[in-house]
Enzyme design. Structure first.
Site, PDB file in Angstrom:
ATOM      1  N   ASP A   1       5.759  -5.603  14.140  1.00 33.82           N
ATOM      2  CA  ASP A   1       4.828  -5.320  13.663  1.00 33.82           C
ATOM      3  C   ASP A   1       4.860  -5.822  12.622  1.00 33.82           C
ATOM      4  O   ASP A   1       5.262  -5.552  11.177  1.00 33.82           O
ATOM      5  CB  ASP A   1       5.241  -3.596  13.844  1.00 33.82           C
ATOM      6  CG  ASP A   1       4.413  -1.891  13.516  1.00 33.82           C
ATOM      7  OD1 ASP A   1       3.857  -2.349  12.545  1.00 33.82           O
ATOM      8  OD2 ASP A   1       4.608  -1.392  14.120  1.00 33.82           O
TER       9      ASP A   1
ATOM     10  N   ASP B   1      -0.378  -3.428  12.037  1.00 30.89           N
ATOM     11  CA  ASP B   1      -0.813  -1.963  11.754  1.00 30.89           C
ATOM     12  C   ASP B   1      -1.838  -2.140  11.006  1.00 30.89           C
ATOM     13  O   ASP B   1      -2.175  -2.595   9.849  1.00 30.89           O
ATOM     14  CB  ASP B   1       0.673  -2.305  11.045  1.00 30.89           C
ATOM     15  CG  ASP B   1       0.056  -0.219  10.338  1.00 30.89           C
ATOM     16  OD1 ASP B   1       0.325   0.634  11.520  1.00 30.89           O
ATOM     17  OD2 ASP B   1       0.176  -0.131   9.153  1.00 30.89           O
TER      18      ASP B   1
ATOM     19  N   GLU C   1      -3.616  -2.825  16.029  1.00 31.45           N
ATOM     20  CA  GLU C   1      -3.886  -2.141  16.126  1.00 31.45           C
ATOM     21  C   GLU C   1      -5.088  -1.096  15.896  1.00 31.45           C
ATOM     22  O   GLU C   1      -5.530  -1.213  15.010  1.00 31.45           O
ATOM     23  CB  GLU C   1      -2.537  -0.663  14.890  1.00 31.45           C
ATOM     24  CG  GLU C   1      -3.284   0.846  15.290  1.00 31.45           C
ATOM     25  CD  GLU C   1      -2.915   1.344  14.133  1.00 31.45           C
ATOM     26  OE1 GLU C   1      -2.461   3.298  14.552  1.00 31.45           O
ATOM     27  OE2 GLU C   1      -2.467   1.424  12.763  1.00 31.45           O
TER      28      GLU C   1
ATOM     29  N   HIS D   1       4.329   6.113  18.599  1.00 32.41           N
ATOM     30  CA  HIS D   1       5.060   6.846  17.667  1.00 32.41           C
ATOM     31  C   HIS D   1       4.688   7.673  16.993  1.00 32.41           C
ATOM     32  O   HIS D   1       4.783   8.398  15.964  1.00 32.41           O
ATOM     33  CB  HIS D   1       5.684   6.180  16.211  1.00 32.41           C
ATOM     34  CG  HIS D   1       4.456   5.181  15.952  1.00 32.41           C
ATOM     35  ND1 HIS D   1       4.275   4.404  16.943  1.00 32.41           N
ATOM     36  CD2 HIS D   1       4.343   4.994  15.043  1.00 32.41           C
ATOM     37  CE1 HIS D   1       3.508   3.534  16.015  1.00 32.41           C
ATOM     38  NE2 HIS D   1       3.388   3.463  15.057  1.00 32.41           N
ATOM     39  N   ASP D   2       2.922   7.849  17.169  1.00 27.91           N
ATOM     40  CA  ASP D   2       2.071   8.058  16.140  1.00 27.91           C
ATOM     41  C   ASP D   2       1.607   9.540  17.185  1.00 27.91           C
ATOM     42  O   ASP D   2       0.057  10.670  16.534  1.00 27.91           O
ATOM     43  CB  ASP D   2       0.719   7.768  15.720  1.00 27.91           C
ATOM     44  CG  ASP D   2       1.514   6.849  14.784  1.00 27.91           C
ATOM     45  OD1 ASP D   2       1.942   7.286  13.768  1.00 27.91           O
ATOM     46  OD2 ASP D   2       0.161   5.471  14.312  1.00 27.91           O
TER      47      ASP D   2
HETATM   48  O1  ISL Z   1      -0.859   8.444  12.761  1.00 27.61           O
HETATM   49  C1  ISL Z   1      -1.717   8.596  13.023  1.00 27.61           C
HETATM   50  C2  ISL Z   1      -2.557   9.243  13.984  1.00 27.61           C
HETATM   51  O2  ISL Z   1      -1.227  10.453  14.500  1.00 27.61           O
HETATM   52  C3  ISL Z   1      -3.172   7.705  12.586  1.00 27.61           C
HETATM   53  O3  ISL Z   1      -4.239   8.173  12.262  1.00 27.61           O
HETATM   54  C4  ISL Z   1      -2.495   6.915  11.895  1.00 27.61           C
HETATM   55  O4  ISL Z   1      -2.383   6.919  10.725  1.00 27.61           O
HETATM   56  C5  ISL Z   1      -3.117   5.365  12.055  1.00 27.61           C
HETATM   57  O5  ISL Z   1      -3.479   5.262  13.432  1.00 27.61           O
HETATM   58  C6  ISL Z   1      -2.137   4.150  11.323  1.00 27.61           C
HETATM   59  O6  ISL Z   1      -1.731   4.498  12.294  1.00 27.61           O
HETATM   60  C7  ISL Z   1      -0.139   2.855  11.992  1.00 27.61           C
HETATM   61  O7  ISL Z   1      -0.133   2.850  10.107  1.00 27.61           O
HETATM   62  C8  ISL Z   1       0.348   3.664   9.052  1.00 27.61           C
HETATM   63  C9  ISL Z   1       1.699   4.645  10.116  1.00 27.61           C
HETATM   64  O8  ISL Z   1       2.011   5.651   9.508  1.00 27.61           O
HETATM   65  C10 ISL Z   1       1.637   4.967  11.833  1.00 27.61           C
HETATM   66  O9  ISL Z   1       2.351   5.281  11.967  1.00 27.61           O
HETATM   67  C11 ISL Z   1       0.866   3.846  12.028  1.00 27.61           C
HETATM   68  O10 ISL Z   1       1.279   3.500  13.176  1.00 27.61           O
HETATM   69  C12 ISL Z   1       0.290   3.528   8.126  1.00 27.61           C
HETATM   70  O11 ISL Z   1       1.566   2.334   8.080  1.00 27.61           O
END
Ligand code: ISL
Ligand code: CA
Length: 547
Positions: A89, A191, A245, A320-321
């Protein structure tokens, strides 16, 4: 087929309650036996864990809680020996505020690292509003006394945004990528990569975005220049894959990332489908009444069509989100959990896109549905709680809503067996284990031929043996059916029909195809019903026919 592992919650090997690399190593045979091709690991780099590793303090080292570089080398070797690819990642839009670059940058205005980040001198007045995902005031500018300036953080105050407009920053990131590729890593999930380029004048949000910061963030002035540069300087030199992403990316901008002729990235995963069914006026809260299957089908069909001739899509129902797949898109009641989980897995593995499958969903793991804010570990949920508390909002209502919506629902420990803490750890787990581990766990499902786990494995085999399921043309049928998702996949003269009942009732699929003599390739019910041409599906039934 990509299997996503959340390392913090997968397997703890040294009893500190936190998953680690040795834990993953100890489960490599389990992963191999799933039949997946590649593993994506959430960030494993040094981090103070303000956002569980998405705040990197050293990109060339392993987070001490996860192990050492030696453990990493062993993991990579163990995977390659088994024919598994490893995808890491890349968190390159921001670093941790504890990264050496930021420590230097914030120390003085003329520090050589000053321009590694975005600073706004306070004597210019207050900068124009920028929205932050993880800030109690949703404010992405943080005032820093030391140099009387604000720094930009789209995420938490401990995640300052890197300044990609500075060529030195880009070279630093490319070097980091080379470091991991030289070790033999097979690719990166990137990311929030659409957010990297910024208009450094920081104007008021241009009107055309209608207040939609996410879309604005994903549309920076030099984004594609940088992705192309990254391809030219790094990605093109290695036999690796890349997946963005695709936050903020819509069908009208997606091809700019993945059109092979543009030489940028291989794939992206979009948010159009995962974002449906949220309540319109409450931030990130899923409507408990469910979602509209017709809209769901429209979105997946639209994205499928986009990649009909070029580019290639991805598909996922959880990560995971997001909350657990079965709770969010299926039905996690005792009666329908297994059926609906298998139905959703059938969907993921019969579409024309690369599936990204989240660890634990193969067991039909469910949302934990915490009753108390103290059980949560996620900065996002904790900040939202503080926000509501500060504004005198309804905290109990918030806690109720998070049982469906919160990210921690999918971050609880993997359920290996029915011993203490689900066999995840012999210490105290960093986040509570779902009490349903006594009935939902891998050990038990391995023994049961009809388990979610074994169904998942059968489906993977089926997909691997059937190129029509991978490459075949997708055609949506019965599009206005509110309960059934039906489609065909076709390659040369080979035709497959997929019927999925997304409801808890019997439902009729109105497809003009005769299935009476068709071969059933797979079905999530074990007994075969009597059928005539009018196809009636049982609750959450999934059936795949070869016509
Ligand atoms: O988490 C989300 C939805 O619940 C999104 O708004 C998220 O913040 C967005 O998709 C970005 O996510 C990624 O970057 C973030 C991290 O917290 C997430 O886990 C990651 O997948 C910041 O690095
Ligand atoms: Ca550990």
């Amino acid at each position: 087929m990509i299997y996503q592992i959340y390392p913090r919650s997968f397997k703890d090997n040294n009893s500190d309650g936190i998953g680690d690399l040795q834990g993953i190593i100890s489960k490599l045979d389990y992963i191999k036996n799933l039949g997946v091709d590649a593993v994506w690991l959430n960030p494993i780099f040094s981090s103070p864990n303000d956002d569980n590793g998405y705040d990197v303090s050293d990109y060339r080292n392993i987070m001490s809680e996860f192990g050492t570089m030696q453990d990493f080398d062993e993991l990579l070797q163990g995977m390659h020996k088994r024919g598994l690819k490893l995808i890491l990642d890349l968190v390159a839009n921001h670093t941790s505020d504890e990264h050496e670059w930021f420590k230097q940058s914030r120390s003085s205005r003329d520090n050589p690292y000053r321009n590694y980040y975005h600073w706004w001198a306070a004597e210019k007045g207050k900068p124009a509003k920028r929205y932050s995902f993880f800030d109690v005031e949703s404010n992405a500018w943080k005032y820093d006394e030391q140099t009387n300036a604000y720094y930009l953080h789209y995420f938490s105050i401990k995640q300052p945004d890197l300044n990609w407009e500075n060529p030195k920053v880009r070279q630093e990131i490319y070097d980091i990528m080379r470091f991991w590729f030289d070790k033999g890593v097979d690719g990166f999930r990137m990311d929030v990569i659409p957010f990297i380029s910024k208009d450094t004048n920081f104007p008021e949000l241009p009107e055309k975005y209608h207040g939609d910061f996410i879309r604005y963030y994903a549309d920076g002035p030099h984004l594609h220049e940088y992705l192309h540069e990254m391809y030219r300087e790094v990605l093109s030199k290695y036999n690796v894959m890349s997946v963005a992403e695709g936050v903020g990316v819509k069908t009208n901008t997606a091809m700019d990332f993945v059109d092979p002729e543009r030489n940028e990235l291989n794939m992206l995963y979009h948010f159009d489908a995962i974002d449906i069914g949220y309540l319109p006026d409450v931030y990130k809260t899923i409507d408990p009444k469910g979602y509209d299957l017709i809209e769901f089908k429209e979105i997946y069909s639209k994205w499928n069509d986009l990649f009909g001739d070029k580019g290639w899509g991805t598909i996922y129902l959880c990560n995971h989100d997001r909350p657990r797949m079965v709770t969010r898109w299926g039905n996690d009641s005792d009666e329908f959990r297994e059926l609906s989980s298998k139905m959703l897995t059938t969907f993921l593995f019969t579409m024309r896109a690369t599936p990204f499958y989240y660890n634990g969903d193969e067991l039909g793991m469910t949302n934990i549905k915490f009753d108390r804010i103290d059980d949560y570990r996620d900065i996002e949920t904790i900040n939202m709680y503080k926000q509501i508390e500060a504004s005198g909002g309804d905290l109990q209502q918030f806690i109720e809503a998070q049982k469906l919506s919160a990210r921690d629902n999918s971050r609880t420990p993997f359920q290996w067996n029915d011993t203490l803490h689900a066999g995840f750890t012999s210490g105290v787990p960093w986040i509570k284990v779902n009490p349903n581990y006594t009935t939902i766990n891998a050990e038990q499902q391995e023994k049961d031929d009809n388990s979610c786990l074994n169904y998942f494995k059968k489906l993977i085999k089926l997909r691997k043996q059937t190129s029509t399921l991978i490459y075949g043309k997708y055609t949506l049928l019965d599009k206005n059916n509110m309960k059934v998702y039906a489609y065909t996949r076709e390659l040369n003269d080979h035709k497959i029909l997929v019927l999925l009942n997304f409801s808890k009732d019997d439902a009729q699929a109105n497809v003009d195809l005769k299935v009476a003599n068709a071969k059933r390739l797979i079905c999530n019910y074990t007994d075969v019903p009597l059928r005539n041409d009018a196809i009636t599906l049982r609750p959450y039934e999934a059936v795949v026919y070869e016509l």
